[in-house]
Structure formats: C-alpha cells, structure tokens
Design an enzyme around this catalytic site. Structure first.
Site, mmCIF file in Angstrom:
data_model
loop_
_atom_site.group_PDB
_atom_site.id
_atom_site.type_symbol
_atom_site.label_atom_id
_atom_site.label_comp_id
_atom_site.label_asym_id
_atom_site.label_seq_id
_atom_site.Cartn_x
_atom_site.Cartn_y
_atom_site.Cartn_z
ATOM 1 N N GLU A 80 2.550 53.645 5.885
ATOM 2 C CA GLU A 80 1.087 53.622 5.835
ATOM 3 C C GLU A 80 0.558 54.742 4.951
ATOM 4 O O GLU A 80 -0.363 54.542 4.180
ATOM 5 C CB GLU A 80 0.495 53.736 7.241
ATOM 6 C CG GLU A 80 0.742 52.522 8.118
ATOM 7 C CD GLU A 80 0.089 51.252 7.576
ATOM 8 O OE1 GLU A 80 -0.966 51.335 6.932
ATOM 9 O OE2 GLU A 80 0.665 50.175 7.800
ATOM 10 N N HIS B 144 -4.964 49.030 -0.605
ATOM 11 C CA HIS B 144 -3.980 49.471 0.383
ATOM 12 C C HIS B 144 -3.046 48.316 0.750
ATOM 13 O O HIS B 144 -1.821 48.454 0.737
ATOM 14 C CB HIS B 144 -4.717 49.989 1.623
ATOM 15 C CG HIS B 144 -3.847 50.253 2.804
ATOM 16 N ND1 HIS B 144 -3.462 51.520 3.177
ATOM 17 C CD2 HIS B 144 -3.286 49.419 3.709
ATOM 18 C CE1 HIS B 144 -2.707 51.452 4.250
ATOM 19 N NE2 HIS B 144 -2.586 50.189 4.602
ATOM 20 N N GLU B 145 -3.639 47.169 1.044
ATOM 21 C CA GLU B 145 -2.823 46.005 1.421
ATOM 22 C C GLU B 145 -1.977 45.537 0.240
ATOM 23 O O GLU B 145 -0.826 45.150 0.407
ATOM 24 C CB GLU B 145 -3.716 44.864 1.907
ATOM 25 C CG GLU B 145 -4.511 45.168 3.166
ATOM 26 C CD GLU B 145 -3.628 45.500 4.354
ATOM 27 O OE1 GLU B 145 -2.429 45.195 4.315
ATOM 28 O OE2 GLU B 145 -4.135 46.094 5.315
ATOM 29 N N HIS C 245 1.166 47.468 -0.084
ATOM 30 C CA HIS C 245 2.215 47.010 0.831
ATOM 31 C C HIS C 245 3.002 45.861 0.217
ATOM 32 O O HIS C 245 4.218 45.795 0.314
ATOM 33 C CB HIS C 245 1.595 46.513 2.134
ATOM 34 C CG HIS C 245 1.303 47.596 3.124
ATOM 35 N ND1 HIS C 245 2.193 48.583 3.433
ATOM 36 C CD2 HIS C 245 0.218 47.843 3.887
ATOM 37 C CE1 HIS C 245 1.672 49.391 4.328
ATOM 38 N NE2 HIS C 245 0.465 48.978 4.618
#
Lengths: 187, 489
Positions: free
Chosen positions: B230, B164-165, B168
């Site tokens: 997100e 997930h990070e 980003h």
C-alpha cells in the site's frame, strides 16, 4: 595458438556486449520518440478543442473579449514554433491563457448550467492533464536515455553510432499545476 | 524502483505459486480426512491408515492435484468477472458527467503510465466510499470506484485514487491479491447466504462447511499479503500524478467517512484502497498487526504523503469539515488519525462505520460520520443539554411535534396493553456488544433513545439529540388527547 583463441573469444564477448548495449540504446531512443508523439497527440487534441470552447463561451462572455482573444492568439502561436524549447514555451503560454479563461468562467454561473460547455471544459481540463502527464513521461524517459548515453560502456557505442541526446520538453517554468477548482467541502 | 512504467517488467510473482501450493495443501488435507473417515466408518476397518497404501495415496494425490489446478485456473482466469459480479459493478454511463470524468481520468492515467496496459474503469452503485482494483491471468484489468467516492472527491483526489489503484495493477501485485480474493475471499459471502439455507435444508451443510473452510483460509492468506504494497502504491500514485496532497486528502475523506461494510463484501478488502471493515489491527502496528492486516494504518499513510507535500496534518482537518460539525473554536475535532492509537475502535451500531471523537460543547462525544448518530456517556447528557444553544429550525420543530405526538400515542398504547412485547429491532452497544434497550429520555420528553445499562452510554440516532434539546428549550408538550386517541386504535 591459445593466444589467438583467447583474443577471438574476447572479441566475440565484446561484440556481444556491444550489440546488447546498442539494442538497449535503440529501445530507449524509440521509447523517447514514442513518448514525444504521445505529447503531440495530446497537444493536437487541445488545439482542436479550443475553438469549440471559445465559440460556445463567446455568447456568455461579452465583457471578457480580451481573455478569449488571448487564448486564440496563444493557440495560433503554438503552430509557428519549430524548436522544442520554443514549442514548449508556446504551449506553456497557451496553458496559462486557458487557466485564465477557466478562472474567469468560474464567475459566470450561467456557464455552469450549460451542459455542453461543462462537457467541453471537462474535456479540456482532461487534455491539460494528459499533456502534463505525457510531458512528465517524456521527460522521465529523456532523463533515463541521457544517463545511459553518458554512462561508461554505453558512451563508447553511443559516440560510435552517433546517438544524440534528446531535449527536455521544458521552457523553464513549471506548469504541472492545474487551476484548482474550489469545491464545497462536503457533498 | 524503476524510473518509468515502461521499465516495469511483468514479474511472475512467486506468491502466486505459493497460493497454488496452499490450495493443493488444503485439498490434500481435506481429501485425506474424507478418505480416512470413509475407510474407518464405512468399511469398519479399525486401524487402517489411508496413506499406508501407496496405491491409495497416489490416487488421492492425483485427484487432489487435478482438482486444485482446475479450481486455481478457474479462479485465476475469472477473477475479474467474479469480483465485478459480486460488487455489482457496471460500466460508466456515457451520458453522466461525473462518469465521463472518470473515463477521462483513466485515459489520463494511461498517458501517465505510458500506455503499457489497458485498464477498464467501472462504477459500483453504492453510497460507501471505496475503490478497488482487480486483474486476472487473462490480462484483463479493472478499477472500480463506488458512486459515493465519485461524488465526494474532487477531480484531483479522484485522479490520485485511480493512480493508486493503477499502480497496483501495473506493478503486478494486484494479480496475486486478485487471485487470492477469487480463490478464497469470495466464499465469505457465500457462507452468509448458505447459513440461512442450511437451517431448512440439510443438504447445504457440507457446502457450508467447505465454503467456511475456504473463507477461513482466505483470512489466513491476508497474512502473506504485505502491508508494504500500500505504501508502494501510494508512492507510485504520487509519481504519476505528482500530487501527494490530493491523495492524502482523498485518504482522509475515505477514512473519516464511511468506507462501507456490507456493500463491498467481506473477503475483498485486500483489493480495496482502504479496508472496508473496521479492524483494530488495521490501525495499529507491530508484527502481529502486520501479519493479520492487509492495510497499514491510514494515519501513517497520510503522514507519509503529507511529508512529501511538506504540509502539516492540521490543514486537512480545516479543509474537510464534516456536515454538521458542532465544533468549539480552538478545539478541533480529532479525526481518525489524530486520536491516540491505543484507543479502542468504536463502531456505529446502525451502519457499522467507525465512530470518531468529537468535542461537543467542550465535552467528548463519539459521532458516526455517515449517519450522524451520536454516542454519549450518560453523565454527560445533562451537561450538553444545559450548555448547548441549539437553533430550532422549522424542520426540526416539525419533526419534534410529529415524533412526540407519535411517541405519546405509542406510549398510551403500550400502557394500555400492559407492556406487550414489541418485536422491535434492537441495536447492540458499541462498547460491550450487549443489546441496548430502547426507551424514552423521560416521560416528559418523549424522544426515543437507546441505552446500555452496563456501560452507561446512550446512543442518539440522527437528530435525536437536537430534537431533545429543541423540546426542552421550547417546552413543547404533546397536543393529542391520550384517552381519545387510544380508542381509535
């Protein structure tokens, strides 16, 4: 005179378009090749790690000779495969055997206490993941490339310069699932 | 959406330019106010307007532009370093098994994303559960995970969080948030620090003001950081790991436990996987909430992920039992996302985590999942005490003896000294924010509790309710002679 100019312009435009398409196809093909070599790197890594784990575990698992032998045999089998499909099938087999080994290892609490073995296991689990991811990326890129080869203006260039579709790295069964460790629900 | 990360172009985000404009505008207004004030008060020119003169306006504009550009580039180029220093993140320890696992996971993510970008991983030494990604104009990228998260998530779940990070960072939206945090967010903690200093030293006041304005602007910046990213990062993580369930589980754990204020400082929440501060806007929807919040409701994120995995939400609750959950069979504790959205957010008075509804002996109470404190309505206490059959462990029994003996002693002293005001730390009522008063449950049962006289609720710290029950069931009385004891003191 004007007709000549117009047709010259058209030819020029078409060739520019052709060059663009050709370059894009080459880029995609190289991406696919690069992704393939990435899978190879990870497979090699696993191949090198397995003897260490088997040697380390052997002393503890006197009663599980068969499992270890299966792993060793499956590892040897991966070398003999030549075609992509065969290779994929052999590697899948090895993954399956490793899964079995990990499952058996769960039953030996002594193994958990051995720092060295836990380390090796973590390395192998990580490598299994990397193989799965590298494969996933490769297959995505192959899908991308294949679509490009079949789409209209590209198909002309592809057939002229004989770009060939790459094969998916798959043996039919899906093995992206790793052995799920049973963890206590709270730390 | 691109098929693979090799296709992801590094987009020069328009929002970064917007940030620069915001900064310039801020400096411009600031400089204008200062210049106008100087002119009016120093030179006693009554109705002089600074921008009336082209010369002055030009000087101010040039000055402001240079200042803003310098500030912007310093922030942009040192964002990673500054954020790392602020959260005190360190490199993973190669000797440590779990840290090594994190390093491996980052490598795996590199493979999954096609090695387009090198990402470093770091560890934040706190118990809270959160993860953040930061990157800067130099191209450095760091994913930092807290120790609490590292130790409480399984390998698959950690992998999902890292993915997930990583999304980003790879998709480029991390750059704008990093710069925003570096420009404005960092000052939130500087304000806290300077508040103390400025009480003694007046020279700190202008800095305090400047930092306060900057950090307030920071909270304005959250307005244009979209919540959508997100969802996109969640989707990206699923595409990398192909494991939506693991990410849903991870989010559920992060939200059910303490995501940790106080450690990950204010002003950095836009970098984190889930917002570290408890904010009503984060958990609800609507245009105003969209505007004021950086994260979408965890409830909804989990629902989307579970939809991908074709799993219903009840699975998570049954998997993730809390440490001491006292649950009636058939009435599972409703967790953060299970409860109704309209309910006001109640915050734990001792550690600022969010309290979750729980049913204890068929009655609704609020428990803090990190310190295990308990908030109970006063009229419900007798019910719980009467119904609950607590098993008095030796540990609890010993604790009860020690605590009652100690309390008896302090009660005796208090009575002797005629209610001398003790300088005790008081806590605030989670519902109305007034000071709660610390008292004994009764003089027969000397367990200290906190009561709010307005809302009629009682806060039990860890084990206090259990101790009380143990005390009542076993009829333990204090064993120390009061008179003799007081003389010792």
């Amino acid at each position: 005179m004007i007709v000549v100019w117009i047709s010259a312009g058209l030819v020029f435009l078409l060739s520019v378009l052709g060059i663009c398409i050709y370059n894009r196809l080459v880029t995609l093909r190289n991406d696919v090749r690069n992704a393939w070599s990435q899978i190879d790197v990870q497979l090699k890594r696993r191949y090198d790690l397995i003897p260490n784990l088997v040697a380390a575990v052997r002393g503890y698992m006197a009663h599980e000779k068969q499992v270890l032998e299966n792993v060793v045999a499956a590892r040897a089998l991966t070398l003999s495969a030549t075609k992509v499909k065969e290779r994929a099938a052999a590697e899948d087999g090895l993954s399956l055997e490793l899964k079995g080994l990990f499952a058996v290892m769960e039953a030996y609490p002594d193994l958990k206490a051995n720092q060295n073995i836990m380390l090796l296991q973590e390395e192998l689990v990580s490598t299994e993941n990397r193989i799965a991811f590298a494969r996933q990326l490769y297959n995505d890129l192959v899908a991308n490339y294949r679509t490009r080869l079949e789409v209209f203006p590209d198909i002309v260039i592809a057939s002229v310069f004989s770009f060939r579709a790459a094969e998916y790295f798959a043996a039919g069964s899906d093995d992206t699932q790793l052995p799920k460790a049973v963890l206590s629900s709270s730390a | 959406m691109p098929i693979t990360f090799i296709d992801v172009e590094r987009q020069k985000s328009l929002r970064i330019v917007l940030l620069l404009f915001l900064l310039v505008a801020f400096y411009f207004i600031f400089a204008f106010i200062v210049a106008q004030a100087v002119v009016l008060f120093m030179f006693r020119a009554d109705s002089f307007f600074v921008f009336g003169s082209l010369k002055y306006a030009a000087i101010i504009a040039v000055f402001v532009l240079t200042l803003a550009v310098v500030h912007f580039s310093i922030s942009g180029y040192t964002a990673v370093q500054r954020v790392i220093e602020q959260v005190r993140a360190g490199d993973p320890d190669p000797e440590d098994g779990i840290h090594r696992q994190l390093v491996n996971i980052i490598e795996e993510i590199h493979v999954a994303s096609g090695n387009v970008r090198k990402i470093r991983c770091m560890v934040i030494p706190t118990l809270s559960m959160n993860a953040l990604a930061v990157t800067d104009l130099r191209g450095e990228a760091v994913i930092a995970i807290t120790e609490g998260l590292l130790s409480r998530l399984s390998r698959d779940q950690l992998e999902a969080v890292v993915a997930h990070e990583a999304y980003h960072i790879l998709s480029g939206d991390c750059l704008e948030t990093s710069i925003a945090a570096s420009l404005f967010g960092i000052y939130a903690s500087a304000v806290e620090g300077l508040k103390g200093v400025s009480e003694e030293d007046f020279r700190a006041v202008p800095f305090l003001f400047l930092f306060w304005v900057l950090s307030t602007l920071g909270s304005l910046v959250t307005m244009f950081i979209s919540r959508e990213r997100e969802y996109r990062a969640d989707a990206g993580a699923v595409r990398m790991t192909r494991n939506p369930l693991a990410l849903a589980e991870a989010l559920h754990r992060i939200s059910a436990r303490w995501s940790g204020t106080g450690f990950i400082s204010d002003g950095l929440e836009m970098l984190c996987i889930s917002s570290p501060t408890i904010d009503a806007h984060d958990e609800s929807e609507g245009w105003l909430d969209d505007l004021l919040s950086t994260h979408p409701p965890v409830r909804k994120r989990i629902a989307v992920l579970l939809g991908m995995a074709h799993v219903s939400a009840s699975v998570l609750d049954s998997q993730d039992r809390s440490r001491t959950a006292v649950q009636m069979p058939g009435s599972p504790a409703s967790s953060v996302y299970g409860g109704s959205a309209q309910e006001p957010v109640v915050v734990c008075p001792s550690c600022r985590g969010q309290l979750t509804r729980e049913s204890s002996e068929s009655t609704v109470v609020f428990r803090c999942r990190s310190c295990m404190g308990l908030l109970v309505d006063n009229d419900k206490i007798p019910r719980i005490l009467a119904r609950k059959q607590v098993t008095c462990t030796d540990r609890l029994l010993a604790l009860v003896r020690a605590v009652t003996a100690d309390n008896q002693r302090s009660l005796a002293i208090r009575q002797k000294r005629l209610k001398e005001k003790k300088n005790e730390e008081t806590i605030l009522c989670p519902k109305c924010n007034r000071v709660m008063f610390r008292t004994f449950y009764s003089y027969a049962y000397l367990i200290e509790i906190d009561r709010c006289s307005v809302c009629h609720v009682t806060w039990f710290d860890t084990d206090e309710l259990e101790m009380l029950q143990c005390l009542i069931e076993n009829k333990i009385a204090g064993t120390i002679g009061i008179a003799s004891d007081v003389q010792d003191v």
